[in-house]
Design an enzyme around this catalytic site. Structure first.
Site, PDB file in Angstrom:
ATOM      1  N   ASP A 138      41.999   3.513 -10.869  1.00 43.35           N
ATOM      2  CA  ASP A 138      42.370   3.974 -11.950  1.00 43.35           C
ATOM      3  C   ASP A 138      43.691   4.571 -11.821  1.00 43.35           C
ATOM      4  O   ASP A 138      43.939   5.285 -10.545  1.00 43.35           O
ATOM      5  CB  ASP A 138      41.467   5.160 -12.505  1.00 43.35           C
ATOM      6  CG  ASP A 138      41.958   5.526 -13.736  1.00 43.35           C
ATOM      7  OD1 ASP A 138      42.354   4.706 -14.597  1.00 43.35           O
ATOM      8  OD2 ASP A 138      41.364   6.656 -14.175  1.00 43.35           O
ATOM      9  N   HIS A 145      51.690  11.058 -20.856  1.00 43.33           N
ATOM     10  CA  HIS A 145      50.081  11.577 -20.229  1.00 43.33           C
ATOM     11  C   HIS A 145      50.500  12.533 -19.320  1.00 43.33           C
ATOM     12  O   HIS A 145      50.064  13.596 -19.139  1.00 43.33           O
ATOM     13  CB  HIS A 145      48.963  10.668 -19.960  1.00 43.33           C
ATOM     14  CG  HIS A 145      47.960  11.108 -19.381  1.00 43.33           C
ATOM     15  ND1 HIS A 145      47.185  12.355 -20.085  1.00 43.33           N
ATOM     16  CD2 HIS A 145      47.478  11.228 -18.191  1.00 43.33           C
ATOM     17  CE1 HIS A 145      46.060  12.371 -19.428  1.00 43.33           C
ATOM     18  NE2 HIS A 145      46.196  11.968 -18.127  1.00 43.33           N
ATOM     19  N   ARG A 154      52.144  23.272 -14.788  1.00 43.56           N
ATOM     20  CA  ARG A 154      53.325  23.328 -14.000  1.00 43.56           C
ATOM     21  C   ARG A 154      54.455  23.082 -15.084  1.00 43.56           C
ATOM     22  O   ARG A 154      55.054  22.150 -14.963  1.00 43.56           O
ATOM     23  CB  ARG A 154      53.576  22.422 -12.885  1.00 43.56           C
ATOM     24  CG  ARG A 154      52.642  22.425 -11.711  1.00 43.56           C
ATOM     25  CD  ARG A 154      52.841  21.454 -10.654  1.00 43.56           C
ATOM     26  NE  ARG A 154      52.744  19.990 -11.243  1.00 43.56           N
ATOM     27  CZ  ARG A 154      51.958  19.335 -11.441  1.00 43.56           C
ATOM     28  NH1 ARG A 154      50.600  19.717 -11.159  1.00 43.56           N
ATOM     29  NH2 ARG A 154      51.836  18.262 -12.268  1.00 43.56           N
ATOM     30  N   GLU A 210      39.287   9.636 -21.858  1.00 43.86           N
ATOM     31  CA  GLU A 210      40.403   9.145 -21.715  1.00 43.86           C
ATOM     32  C   GLU A 210      40.652   7.770 -22.252  1.00 43.86           C
ATOM     33  O   GLU A 210      39.858   6.884 -21.984  1.00 43.86           O
ATOM     34  CB  GLU A 210      40.961   9.201 -20.173  1.00 43.86           C
ATOM     35  CG  GLU A 210      41.002  10.443 -19.657  1.00 43.86           C
ATOM     36  CD  GLU A 210      41.292  10.481 -17.996  1.00 43.86           C
ATOM     37  OE1 GLU A 210      41.358   9.607 -17.447  1.00 43.86           O
ATOM     38  OE2 GLU A 210      41.860  11.884 -17.687  1.00 43.86           O
ATOM     39  N   GLU A 212      41.807   4.356 -22.437  1.00 45.92           N
ATOM     40  CA  GLU A 212      42.590   3.510 -21.130  1.00 45.92           C
ATOM     41  C   GLU A 212      42.396   2.004 -21.491  1.00 45.92           C
ATOM     42  O   GLU A 212      41.399   1.792 -22.021  1.00 45.92           O
ATOM     43  CB  GLU A 212      41.902   3.910 -19.874  1.00 45.92           C
ATOM     44  CG  GLU A 212      42.068   5.343 -19.326  1.00 45.92           C
ATOM     45  CD  GLU A 212      41.942   5.333 -17.829  1.00 45.92           C
ATOM     46  OE1 GLU A 212      42.224   4.718 -16.968  1.00 45.92           O
ATOM     47  OE2 GLU A 212      41.563   6.499 -17.493  1.00 45.92           O
ATOM     48  N   ASP A 244      37.486   6.549 -19.490  1.00 50.31           N
ATOM     49  CA  ASP A 244      37.218   7.273 -18.294  1.00 50.31           C
ATOM     50  C   ASP A 244      37.053   8.603 -18.486  1.00 50.31           C
ATOM     51  O   ASP A 244      37.709   9.483 -18.392  1.00 50.31           O
ATOM     52  CB  ASP A 244      38.531   7.290 -17.489  1.00 50.31           C
ATOM     53  CG  ASP A 244      38.439   7.887 -16.049  1.00 50.31           C
ATOM     54  OD1 ASP A 244      37.467   8.041 -15.385  1.00 50.31           O
ATOM     55  OD2 ASP A 244      39.565   8.264 -15.601  1.00 50.31           O
ATOM     56  N   ARG A 248      36.383  18.324 -16.962  1.00 52.60           N
ATOM     57  CA  ARG A 248      37.763  18.686 -16.678  1.00 52.60           C
ATOM     58  C   ARG A 248      37.520  20.059 -15.569  1.00 52.60           C
ATOM     59  O   ARG A 248      38.332  20.215 -14.809  1.00 52.60           O
ATOM     60  CB  ARG A 248      38.600  19.150 -17.902  1.00 52.60           C
ATOM     61  CG  ARG A 248      38.854  18.044 -18.682  1.00 52.60           C
ATOM     62  CD  ARG A 248      39.793  17.232 -18.028  1.00 52.60           C
ATOM     63  NE  ARG A 248      40.282  15.946 -19.139  1.00 52.60           N
ATOM     64  CZ  ARG A 248      40.853  14.874 -18.449  1.00 52.60           C
ATOM     65  NH1 ARG A 248      41.142  14.516 -17.314  1.00 52.60           N
ATOM     66  NH2 ARG A 248      41.334  14.064 -19.354  1.00 52.60           N
ATOM     67  N   GLN A 251      36.593  18.855 -12.133  1.00 48.61           N
ATOM     68  CA  GLN A 251      37.983  18.201 -11.720  1.00 48.61           C
ATOM     69  C   GLN A 251      38.972  19.374 -11.127  1.00 48.61           C
ATOM     70  O   GLN A 251      39.489  19.162 -10.201  1.00 48.61           O
ATOM     71  CB  GLN A 251      38.624  17.414 -12.713  1.00 48.61           C
ATOM     72  CG  GLN A 251      39.820  16.635 -12.464  1.00 48.61           C
ATOM     73  CD  GLN A 251      40.467  15.693 -13.442  1.00 48.61           C
ATOM     74  OE1 GLN A 251      39.901  15.579 -14.785  1.00 48.61           O
ATOM     75  NE2 GLN A 251      41.547  15.029 -13.387  1.00 48.61           N
ATOM     76  N   TYR A 255      39.880  18.735  -7.425  1.00 47.81           N
ATOM     77  CA  TYR A 255      40.576  17.594  -7.159  1.00 47.81           C
ATOM     78  C   TYR A 255      41.797  17.775  -5.971  1.00 47.81           C
ATOM     79  O   TYR A 255      42.572  16.876  -5.635  1.00 47.81           O
ATOM     80  CB  TYR A 255      41.297  17.346  -8.311  1.00 47.81           C
ATOM     81  CG  TYR A 255      42.718  18.220  -8.689  1.00 47.81           C
ATOM     82  CD1 TYR A 255      42.514  19.577  -9.092  1.00 47.81           C
ATOM     83  CD2 TYR A 255      43.856  17.648  -8.351  1.00 47.81           C
ATOM     84  CE1 TYR A 255      43.694  20.231  -9.458  1.00 47.81           C
ATOM     85  CE2 TYR A 255      45.126  18.563  -8.646  1.00 47.81           C
ATOM     86  CZ  TYR A 255      45.056  19.885  -9.391  1.00 47.81           C
ATOM     87  OH  TYR A 255      45.978  20.412  -9.897  1.00 47.81           O
ATOM     88  N   LYS A 264      34.683  12.277 -12.190  1.00 47.68           N
ATOM     89  CA  LYS A 264      34.962  11.128 -12.835  1.00 47.68           C
ATOM     90  C   LYS A 264      33.802  10.114 -12.627  1.00 47.68           C
ATOM     91  O   LYS A 264      33.971   9.144 -13.382  1.00 47.68           O
ATOM     92  CB  LYS A 264      36.333  10.267 -12.338  1.00 47.68           C
ATOM     93  CG  LYS A 264      37.655  11.251 -12.444  1.00 47.68           C
ATOM     94  CD  LYS A 264      38.139  11.064 -13.641  1.00 47.68           C
ATOM     95  CE  LYS A 264      39.668  11.684 -13.853  1.00 47.68           C
ATOM     96  NZ  LYS A 264      40.056  11.529 -15.179  1.00 47.68           N
ATOM     97  N   THR A 268      31.854   5.517 -16.862  1.00 47.71           N
ATOM     98  CA  THR A 268      32.995   4.873 -17.096  1.00 47.71           C
ATOM     99  C   THR A 268      32.507   3.753 -18.084  1.00 47.71           C
ATOM    100  O   THR A 268      31.801   2.956 -17.596  1.00 47.71           O
ATOM    101  CB  THR A 268      33.866   4.330 -15.988  1.00 47.71           C
ATOM    102  OG1 THR A 268      34.057   5.350 -15.115  1.00 47.71           O
ATOM    103  CG2 THR A 268      35.242   3.906 -16.393  1.00 47.71           C
ATOM    104  N   THR A 371      45.101   7.326 -18.636  1.00 50.59           N
ATOM    105  CA  THR A 371      45.105   7.807 -20.157  1.00 50.59           C
ATOM    106  C   THR A 371      46.347   7.557 -20.761  1.00 50.59           C
ATOM    107  O   THR A 371      47.655   7.478 -20.290  1.00 50.59           O
ATOM    108  CB  THR A 371      45.104   9.254 -20.131  1.00 50.59           C
ATOM    109  OG1 THR A 371      43.894   9.545 -19.310  1.00 50.59           O
ATOM    110  CG2 THR A 371      44.981   9.678 -21.621  1.00 50.59           C
ATOM    111  N   GLU A 385      44.796  16.795 -23.747  1.00 46.69           N
ATOM    112  CA  GLU A 385      46.206  16.928 -24.194  1.00 46.69           C
ATOM    113  C   GLU A 385      46.181  17.288 -25.768  1.00 46.69           C
ATOM    114  O   GLU A 385      47.087  18.271 -26.196  1.00 46.69           O
ATOM    115  CB  GLU A 385      46.843  15.479 -24.307  1.00 46.69           C
ATOM    116  CG  GLU A 385      47.320  15.085 -22.867  1.00 46.69           C
ATOM    117  CD  GLU A 385      47.713  13.554 -22.945  1.00 46.69           C
ATOM    118  OE1 GLU A 385      47.188  12.754 -22.469  1.00 46.69           O
ATOM    119  OE2 GLU A 385      48.997  13.402 -23.504  1.00 46.69           O
TER     120      GLU A 385
HETATM  121 MN    MN Z   1      42.031   8.214 -15.954  1.00 48.43          MN
END
Ligand code: MN
Length: 441
Positions: A138, A145, A154, A210, A212, A244, A248, A251, A255, A264, A268, A371, A385
């Protein structure tokens, strides 16, 4: 090599299957996407092609000798339960098969009576994932995105310095790839709320989708031999839709430093239909235009044919329907609409990059876009988002709000390609409903 247009792309062509000729139909004769189905009597999957509201049983058509101009190797591949053998045969044989199917299903088909014996209604079959997917990667190819998500965490520096130099990706899990319509169970995992001193193990409460698109590899490459960017398109058999599903909260805690893992791999969802690169030939567009000041990609990621026609003009939509909306007969609500041609990296660049170290791809491998978001407010391909990390709830037509998905929520992806001078083709549906977490012990 850009796929040439031929008689199978003729916008005037029609099928003897009347439903294929209605405007807005996803599966006109110019599409002919591949899938696999099971039905009551036959438990092993059978390969098929969609035409209007019907499927054509490919093995049956091959067995009856209806695929004129198609060689024995291809006919044998049509009788297999999965598409992998067919995908490994290469573009000359894919083209011969497409031409044969076009003649067989055309309004002037000379073998119409026998072809009709190979057709059944899509309502009466159960679609399955048509490919034995060996490996799944992926990517993160939408700069919109990446920028939107990066700015949540950030704000002063949303993109890492590598983003504009290479397609970022991670290795996904194939065992939990499921076909559209399969329920997706809310996962449990380690959650680390910002106020807590230590993580707890509990059901995720930040389930997201997501939007995709997946590219399926046709002919692969030998270990140790990279696929040059100029040839990369020849290795793409076709595209499907992919959701996907992402937890969150899991994750966020897991991550760093190696990337997504259990956030994840709980599910899927893919669409049952693979629209071939050949069917998409009329919808090829130039690769994404890089803003002034962005670096030129390194030579191994650059080729004139990729710049000219490496993109696909494909529109992908996401719809959300809660269980309350379903009970009130409220239609699914469209939450986003984005375009594949907004990808910062093309699938050819992604494929060339993945093999650039000599890694071998095999027929049936799946490379997903990441995404798909666009520059607009209604072009955000996930709830992270849309709701800015859960800070700004999404308002649904029946008055309910969502930050992340709740049990009973159904997410459906749809996609289509259209332009003047070509017949619109669609991708069918990629749909799934979130169900409650398993009881904890
Ligand atoms: Mn993805």
């Amino acid at each position: 090599m850009k796929t040439e247009l031929n008689e199978t792309h003729d916008p005037r062509a029609r099928s003897f299957v009347e439903s294929a000729n209605t405007s807005g139909c996803d599966f006109p004769i110019q599409n002919l996407p591949f899938g696999a189905f099971t039905n009551g009597q036959k438990s092993s999957p059978r390969l098929c092609v969609a035409i209007g509201d019907k499927v054509l049983d490919l093995g049956e058509a091959a067995g009856r000798g209806l695929l004129g101009g198609v060689d024995d190797v291809t006919c044998e591949a049509c009788k297999e339960p999965y598409l992998n053998s067919l995908m490994g045969l290469g573009s000359a044989r894919w083209t011969a098969l497409r031409r044969a199917l076009f003649r067989l299903l055309g309004e002037n088909s000379v073998t119409r009576a026998e072809a009709e014996l190979c057709l059944c209604s899509q309502r009466n079959v159960t679609m399955v994932v048509p490919v034995q997917i060996g490996d799944y990667t992926d990517f993160y190819a939408s700069v919109h995105h990446a920028s939107n998500v990066g700015s949540l965490f950030r704000p002063e520096n949303p993109l890492f310095p590598n983003y504009k130099w290479l397609p970022i990706g991670y290795h996904g899990r194939t065992s939990s790839i499921v076909v559209s319509g399969t329920k997706v169970r809310r996962p449990c995992g380690q959650l680390m709320p910002s106020s807590a001193g230590q993580p707890q193990f509990a059901p995720s409460n930040r389930i997201d989708y997501e939007v995709e698109v997946g590219a399926l590899v046709g002919v692969g490459n030998e270990l140790g031999e990279a696929i040059p960017i100029a040839e990369a398109d020849d290795h793409i058999f076709g595209l499907c839709l992919l959701n996907d599903w992402s937890a969150r909260d899991i994750q966020f805690w897991e991550y760093q430093p190696l990337g997504p893992f259990l956030a994840k791999s709980f599910g899927t969802t893919v669409s049952p239909w693979i629209v071939t690169a050949e069917a998409l030939a009329p919808f090829r567009v130039s690769s994404c235009h890089r803003p002034a000041g962005d670096p030129e990609p390194l030579p191994y990621l650059t080729a004139p044919n990729d710049a000219e026609s490496g993109g696909f003009d494909m529109t992908v939509e996401a719809y959300l329907r809660t269980s309350a909306m379903r009970e009130a007969n409220c239609p699914p609500h469209r939450v986003s609409r984005s375009r594949l041609c907004d990808m910062y990296w093309t699938f050819a660049q992604i494929l060339a990059h993945q093999t650039s170290n000599g890694c071998n791809l095999r027929p049936g491998d799946l490379l997903a876009s990441g995404t798909l978001s666009g520059p607009g407010e209604d072009e955000h391909g996930c709830l992270l988002e849309i709701t800015r990390g859960g800070a700004r709830p999404l308002l649904l037509p029946d008055g309910t709000q969502r930050t992340f998905l709740e049990d009973g929520d159904e997410v459906t992806l749809r996609a289509f390609c259209e332009r003047s001078g070509a017949v619109r083709i669609g991708f069918g549906e990629c749909s799934g409903t979130v169900i409650a977490a398993a009881r904890q012990h």
